[in-house]
Design a protein around this motif. Structure first.
Motif, short mmCIF file in Angstrom:
data_model
loop_
_atom_site.label_atom_id
_atom_site.label_comp_id
_atom_site.label_asym_id
_atom_site.label_seq_id
_atom_site.Cartn_x
_atom_site.Cartn_y
_atom_site.Cartn_z
N GLU A 289 49.10 -29.90 18.48
CA GLU A 289 48.74 -29.59 19.65
C GLU A 289 48.86 -28.04 20.02
N LYS A 290 49.86 -27.39 19.82
CA LYS A 290 50.21 -26.20 20.29
C LYS A 290 49.15 -25.21 19.59
N THR A 291 48.77 -25.43 18.23
CA THR A 291 47.77 -24.55 17.64
C THR A 291 46.27 -24.75 18.14
N ALA A 292 45.90 -26.06 18.71
CA ALA A 292 44.60 -26.47 19.10
C ALA A 292 44.68 -25.79 20.50
N ALA A 293 45.82 -25.71 21.19
CA ALA A 293 45.62 -25.11 22.66
C ALA A 293 45.38 -23.58 22.51
N THR A 294 46.27 -23.04 21.51
CA THR A 294 46.09 -21.55 21.36
C THR A 294 44.67 -21.09 21.00
N LEU A 295 44.17 -22.13 20.07
CA LEU A 295 42.87 -21.76 19.69
C LEU A 295 41.71 -21.86 20.63
N LEU A 296 42.02 -22.90 21.62
CA LEU A 296 40.85 -22.88 22.57
C LEU A 296 41.01 -21.99 23.69
N GLN A 297 42.29 -21.38 23.88
CA GLN A 297 42.76 -20.23 24.63
C GLN A 297 42.13 -19.03 24.39
N ASN A 298 42.01 -18.76 23.03
CA ASN A 298 41.40 -17.56 22.58
C ASN A 298 40.06 -17.62 22.35
N HIS A 299 39.40 -19.09 21.85
CA HIS A 299 37.95 -18.86 21.56
C HIS A 299 37.08 -19.52 22.48
N GLY A 300 37.70 -20.53 23.41
CA GLY A 300 36.97 -21.24 24.48
C GLY A 300 36.31 -22.47 24.35
N ASP A 301 35.80 -22.71 22.66
CA ASP A 301 35.46 -23.92 22.72
C ASP A 301 35.48 -24.18 20.96
#
Length: 307
Positions: free
Chosen positions: A209-221
């Motif tokens: 969850e943490k990595t997935a959230a960080t990736l979406l925060q940084n890249h959008g989708d």
């Protein structure tokens, strides 16, 4: 603006079945705990949130083949029997299975429309009706997958039942953001990467969850994340390697995880109002037959108060 309440019906009658003692039976010995419990749940929801319309969204197909074709493990652990023609049977306790047709009769007797469609799950029906509605929408479910439909701009919210009917949670954009660190419109991509063992979705190995959230925060989708991973930019080499390695899963999983919003169903015009004398008589007779008279009377009183 009027408010429509969309019920993830199976989620609620399973909750009722396990929440009400199985000693609750009709005169002929048929268990009616899910039946009675579901009606009390609906009564409480109507009393608390005052919808002007309630719609029971139905699993006409709890495990659509088009989702299984994409991810064969989808809900596999819930399959108990394979029958002729390739259809799978969901694991449902016999005392609950017996009550499901009666639940449908009960809802019909109360003028609560039941909406389903072949090859689609209740989640897809909920999503389509929420999309069609030009009004406030409350989605009642214990399934967090439907968080992807939350939209403050349209006042589409989830009434989340996972912690029980005494601890209902109103899920808005801010709640999704606070729980997971992603926007509601990013939730499906988040769930795709995280995976969900309860649905047989493996997720991206090594991406929680943490990595997935960080990736979406940084890249959008998810699309942008995959592009960045392929290019080796905007994330650690280790994470990029995991995203690239999961390409086969990521090619198909978003279609499985995202709820369909274009099912061929219509939003029924079903204002929640007191039953006519004849309708009430028929509803009361059914309630007497299946020993939920008190629950029926509570429902009727709640409707009369808001009608």
């Amino acid at each position: 603006m009027p408010r429509t309440m969309l019920l993830d019906t199976a989620s609620l009658y399973f909750r009722a079945f396990y929440g009400v003692p199985d000693s609750v039976k009709a005169a002929d010995g048929t268990s009616v705990n899910a039946l009675r419990g579901l009606l009390d749940i609906i009564t409480k929801l109507v009393t608390l949130y005052q919808p002007d319309t309630v719609i029971a969204c139905w699993d006409d197909d709890w495990r659509p083949q088009w989702r299984v074709d994409l991810i064969p493990t989808y809900k596999t652990h819930r399959v108990v029997t394979e029958v002729a023609g390739g259809a799978d049977v969901e694991e449902v306790p016999d005392p609950l299975q017996t009550q499901i047709p009666i639940i449908r009769d009960m809802l019909t007797s109360l003028n609560i429309p039941i909406v389903g469609h072949a090859d689609y799950e209740a989640d897809d029906i909920v999503a389509t009706l929420a999309t069609l509605a030009d009004r406030h929408v409350d989605i009642v479910t214990g399934d967090r997958d439907l968080f992807q439909l939350v939209d403050d701009s349209r006042d589409v919210r989830v009434i989340y039942t996972a912690r029980g009917m005494s601890n209902l949670e109103i899920v808005t954009d801010d709640v999704v953001q606070g729980k997971y660190g992603v926007r509601a419109d990013q939730y499906a991509d988040f769930a795709t990467m995280r995976g969900d063992a309860s649905d047989g979705l493996p997720g991206v190995p090594g991406v929680g969850e943490k990595t997935a959230a960080t990736l979406l925060q940084n890249h959008g989708d998810l699309h942008a994340i995959r592009v960045a991973a392929a290019e080796g930019t905007g994330m650690s080499a280790g994470v990029a390697k995991k995203i690239v390695a999961a390409a086969e899963y990521l090619d198909v999983a978003p279609t499985v995880v995202r709820v369909a919003q274009d099912v061929n169903v219509t939003l029924p015009p079903a204002p929640l109002s007191p039953l006519s004398s004849d309708e009430a008589q028929r509803a009361a007779a059914l309630a007497d037959q299946w020993a939920y008279t008190s629950a029926w009377e509570r429902f009727a009183a709640a409707i009369a108060l808001r009608g």
